[in-house]
Structure formats: C-alpha cells, structure tokens
Write an enzyme that holds these catalytic residues in place. Structure first.
Site, PDB file in Angstrom:
ATOM      1  N   LEU A  72       0.865  -1.168   0.000  1.00  0.00           N
ATOM      2  CA  LEU A  72       0.000   0.000   0.000  1.00  0.00           C
ATOM      3  C   LEU A  72       0.906   1.224   0.000  1.00  0.00           C
ATOM      4  O   LEU A  72       1.922   1.251   0.703  1.00  0.00           O
ATOM      5  CB  LEU A  72      -0.914   0.024   1.232  1.00  0.00           C
ATOM      6  CG  LEU A  72      -2.018  -1.036   1.315  1.00  0.00           C
ATOM      7  CD1 LEU A  72      -2.748  -0.927   2.640  1.00  0.00           C
ATOM      8  CD2 LEU A  72      -2.993  -0.907   0.154  1.00  0.00           C
ATOM      9  N   ASP A  73       0.562   2.234  -0.794  1.00  0.00           N
ATOM     10  CA  ASP A  73       1.396   3.428  -0.782  1.00  0.00           C
ATOM     11  C   ASP A  73       1.276   4.120   0.574  1.00  0.00           C
ATOM     12  O   ASP A  73       0.367   3.850   1.361  1.00  0.00           O
ATOM     13  CB  ASP A  73       1.019   4.358  -1.934  1.00  0.00           C
ATOM     14  CG  ASP A  73      -0.416   4.819  -1.858  1.00  0.00           C
ATOM     15  OD1 ASP A  73      -0.707   5.711  -1.045  1.00  0.00           O
ATOM     16  OD2 ASP A  73      -1.253   4.266  -2.610  1.00  0.00           O
ATOM     17  N   ALA A  74       2.180   5.008   0.851  1.00  0.00           N
ATOM     18  CA  ALA A  74       2.270   5.611   2.178  1.00  0.00           C
ATOM     19  C   ALA A  74       0.989   6.345   2.571  1.00  0.00           C
ATOM     20  O   ALA A  74       0.592   6.338   3.748  1.00  0.00           O
ATOM     21  CB  ALA A  74       3.460   6.574   2.227  1.00  0.00           C
ATOM     22  N   ASP A  75       0.305   6.976   1.617  1.00  0.00           N
ATOM     23  CA  ASP A  75      -0.901   7.738   1.934  1.00  0.00           C
ATOM     24  C   ASP A  75      -2.148   6.866   2.034  1.00  0.00           C
ATOM     25  O   ASP A  75      -3.222   7.380   2.392  1.00  0.00           O
ATOM     26  CB  ASP A  75      -1.132   8.822   0.878  1.00  0.00           C
ATOM     27  CG  ASP A  75      -0.077   9.914   0.948  1.00  0.00           C
ATOM     28  OD1 ASP A  75       0.481  10.118   2.054  1.00  0.00           O
ATOM     29  OD2 ASP A  75       0.210  10.529  -0.100  1.00  0.00           O
ATOM     30  N   THR A  76      -2.039   5.585   1.692  1.00  0.00           N
ATOM     31  CA  THR A  76      -3.182   4.671   1.788  1.00  0.00           C
ATOM     32  C   THR A  76      -3.072   3.868   3.066  1.00  0.00           C
ATOM     33  O   THR A  76      -2.009   3.371   3.421  1.00  0.00           O
ATOM     34  CB  THR A  76      -3.222   3.727   0.569  1.00  0.00           C
ATOM     35  OG1 THR A  76      -3.291   4.499  -0.626  1.00  0.00           O
ATOM     36  CG2 THR A  76      -4.432   2.810   0.645  1.00  0.00           C
TER      37      THR A  76
END
Length: 355
Positions: free
Chosen positions: A219-223
C-alpha cells in the site's frame, strides 16, 4: 431283346441291377435333403458317376473359374468375415474414458510417527478432539484428497493437506497469517533506510523472536488499511499474482459529487498511461457537501491504480482505505494493530487461490 441292355450293347446298370439303382436313389435323396437344409448347391459335376467336373470345350470360357464384371475385368473377391468364437469371459467393448479407480487412501504412518488426525484438527482450532472425532465419523474430513472415516489415523502435519467440508485447514505449527491495519503515512516495507516508520516496526517483536514475516503486496504511504503478513510463501505468491484475480475492496473519499453513470464507465474501462483499467464493482455510499464516499472493488495490482482511475474520471482521492482482501476483512482494530487470521479465513484464502 433284353430290356436291361442299351442300344450299344452295354447293360443298363440302373435297370439291370436293382440293388445299385436303389442305392443311387437313396444317395440322390440325401443330397437333396442336405441342399434344402444348408441352402448350398452341388458343385459342378457332383451327382455324376466318377465325381469329376465336366471340362469345358476348347472354345468355351471357364465362367466358373474367373468371374468378370460388365466391363470384362475380373472381380475382386470380397474378404470373408472371420468367424469370432464366442467367449463369455472376453469383452471387446472399449473402456470408459473416466473409470473409477479405487485408491489406497492417505499414507498411514506407524505408531509413534506423526500426529493423530483429531489432535491435528484440535490444534488448528477447528474443533475439540471429541468434536473432531465426530467430524471424521461423519465423513467431513479429508486428507490428501481422500475422505477419512476411521479414527486414530496418524498424519504428517508438515506435509498433509487436510480439509474440513472442502475448506483447507492450516495444520503446520510454524505458519503465521496476520492482518495488519496499516496507518496512514507508514511505508509497506519491513525496514526503511531513511528511518521512516514502516510495518516492520509494528511486528519487530515477532521478527526478533524468530518469525520470518513478509508482506503480501503493498500500500502506498498515503493509503491505510488492510495488509497481510505471513510466512506462507505459496499463499502469498498466489494472492499477489493477477491471474488468480483475488478481489480487493477500497473505501475512497473523493472530491466532487459522483454522478450515477460513473460506475458504468469504470466497469467498462478507462484508458490510463500504462493501458486500460477497469473495476469489478463500484458503489456510491454517501455524499457530503462537495465530497463523496465510494466503494471500489478490483483485482488489479498496478501501482496507485485506484487513485489513478478515480482521478481519470474527474474525482481525485482525498482518503483511501483498503478494507478487504478476498474473504479477509480489516475488522474494527485501530490503525497500527494486528490480529491473527482465524482458521476459517485462512481456509477461505486457500480456496480463493486454489490451494
């Protein structure tokens, strides 16, 4: 003049010898009876004295020897059918394409080796030993593809494939399956060279205790939201491979009021810079002022795929949470918390990827 004599002076055998005449008559009657019974005709020359067939004249064709067709060419004799002797013990029928072959069943270990099946089920959290014995007696348990109905079967927990009601049961003691609620701003790595917070920090105690864990996908950092941690290599590989099409569910807060036809557009497919992409399901959950809450289900795993899809249709994402991976749900845990996935969920994961 003697009536028994012919004109050339030879005696008439038929009339001069009554005994011989009666014998010939009986032989003629016998041949006639045989012909009626068998349907066969006498061979050429049969019935005449001497039994030799009459030879054709020098200019006469031997039609009995060679049969010809209308064009004068000799006909080819048809091959005679071989008469098969009837034998009730031999069958010429072809075997069925799928025949039932009685199998020997699962490998039975000697006393002292492996572990009793009911104990394996109890340790896996399926049921108590007594309840496990009832499951076996009801024929609901199978080992290595064979239904087991006998009690006390010893199996190898490290290699045996055990299923209850068709759902696989995790019997290996060292396998770990964890659901992590990844916080927003954290990296989906086990360590980070830049010192940024990562999911490896959350499971550091387990790693230091000897558990070798790795994350299933990213998961990307903002998700934020659900990410799986395990040491089950086969399961992790299949969950990440797009060919198994394991669905993933996201809740996205987007800018703007979503129109009703947007779901149809996303299901049909949207052209992105790296090729077309589409969703499996789309639902509008809520509209609050100039923002909308939507649920997106898709099985693709390309980088930032949900964010890029929604931005391409005019609704940039403000917040994104993954809530489900196949049959496993995020649950009610706060961000940064762990929970061990139950046997039923693990079995459903195995079923989803064909293990």
């Amino acid at each position: 003049m003697n009536r028994s004599a012919r004109r050339d002076g030879t005696p008439d055998r038929g009339r001069g010898n009554p005994a011989r005449s009666a014998s010939d008559k009986r032989a003629t009657d016998k041949r006639a009876t045989d012909k009626r019974a068998t349907g066969k005709k006498d061979a050429p020359g049969a019935g005449r004295s001497g039994g030799a067939p009459k030879k054709p004249h020098r200019g006469q064709a031997n039609t009995a020897a060679v049969a010809t067709n209308k064009r004068g060419k000799p006909k080819q004799a048809k091959p005679q059918r071989q008469q098969v002797e009837a034998n009730p013990t031999i069958s010429n029928a072809k075997p069925a394409r799928h025949q039932y072959v009685q199998s020997a069943g699962p490998v039975k270990l000697a006393a002292g080796e492996g572990m009793r099946l009911q104990k394996v089920l109890a340790q896996a959290g399926v049921a108590s030993r007594r309840a496990a014995e009832e499951l076996i007696e009801q024929g609901r348990v199978e080992v290595d593809g064979h239904i087991v109905v006998e009690q006390g079967l010893r199996v190898d927990p490290e290699n045996a494939v055990v299923r209850v009601d068709g759902v696989r049961v995790v019997v290996k003691k060292d396998l770990v399956h964890i659901a992590l609620n990844k916080p927003r701003g954290w990296q989906s790595t086990m360590s980070d060279d830049l010192g940024r917070p990562c999911i490896g920090d959350i499971v550091s105690e387990r790693v230091s205790a000897g558990q070798r864990l790795f994350h299933v996908g990213r998961l990307d950092a903002d998700t934020e939201g659900l990410i799986l941690l395990t040491n089950d290599g086969d399961l992790a590989h299949r969950l990440m491979h797009p060919s198994f099409e394991v669905p993933k569910t996201y809740l996205a807060t987007v800018n703007g009021v979503v129109e009703r036809g947007l779901g149809k557009t996303l299901k049909a497919g949207v052209e992105l810079e790296d090729g077309p992409a589409k969703v499996d399901a789309f639902t509008l959950l809520d509209v609050n002022g100039k923002q909308s809450l939507v649920k997106v289900v898709l099985h693709e795993g390309r980088k930032h795929i949900v964010r890029r899809l929604l931005e391409a249709v005019g609704h940039p994402v403000k917040r994104l949470v993954r809530t489900d991976i196949g049959p496993v749900a995020l649950g009610d845990g706060r961000p940064g918390t762990l929970r061990v996935i139950g046997p039923g969920e693990v079995g459903a994961l195995y079923k989803a990827v064909g293990l």
